[in-house]
Design a protein around this motif. Structure first.
Motif: not given
Length: 185
Positions: A43-64
């Motif tokens: 398999p090949v991951i062709t793109a990815s993105f996530a914010a590099d900072k955020g507040r503790y407790g806020d959901p993190i979205r990691i795009y793939l």
């Protein structure tokens, strides 16, 4: 006396039978994965993105986004390395049937489920995709830091900027405070 010996023998035979029967039921899962057909490409991951900072407790979205021409992708592996704590056990997210050849989506990580982490806590989020034969994709390493104040509102790049990007699953790693947990590991 004979009755006690006979009862002990039956008990021993019964225990051996249970152990053998129990192991026989799991032996299929301990067999090595079958070999992939000739010409299978990982398999090949062709793109990815996530914010590099955020507040503790806020959901993190990691795009793939990933693909494999054979349609054999099975799971996403997530491993987190936290400064001051170390490596967490890997988390595995199974892909749905329609996402085995190609997918674009996000993983959601609800960080408030773990211990409180102070501002400045940094970590690396390591992600790869595996197929049914155990072939691993390229690895993506995303840095992340908890900060106070307002969360940064990152502009999500293409191909993730569409309105209907599906959630691929949840990351279930529970974070620990490395300073607070130092003596309890």
């Amino acid at each position: 006396m004979r009755t006690k010996k006979f009862a002990s023998l039956l008990l021993l035979v019964g225990l051996v039978g249970i152990v053998v029967w129990g192991c026989a039921g799991t032996s299929g899962s301990m067999l090595p994965a079958s070999k992939p057909p000739a010409g299978v490409i990982s398999p090949v991951i062709t793109a990815s993105f996530a914010a590099d900072k955020g507040r503790y407790g806020d959901p993190i979205r990691i795009y793939l986004a990933a693909e494999q021409k054979d349609g054999a992708m099975e799971m996403i592996a997530v491993q987190v390395s936290q400064v001051g704590y170390g490596l967490y056990p890997s988390d595995w997210i199974r892909l749905k049937e329609g996402s085995r050849e190609r997918f674009v989506g996000y993983l959601q990580w609800n960080t408030a489920r773990g211990e409180f982490l102070p501002e400045g806590t940094r970590m690396s989020i390591n992600i790869s995709v595996l197929d049914r034969w155990g072939n691993e994709s390229n690895k993506v390493v995303l840095p992340y830091e908890f900060v106070s104040g307002k969360s940064s509102s990152s502009v999500v790049p293409a191909p993730f900027d569409q309105a209907d990007v599906p959630r691929l699953g949840y990351i279930s790693i529970l974070l620990r405070n490395g300073i607070k947990s130092e003596g309890r590991r």
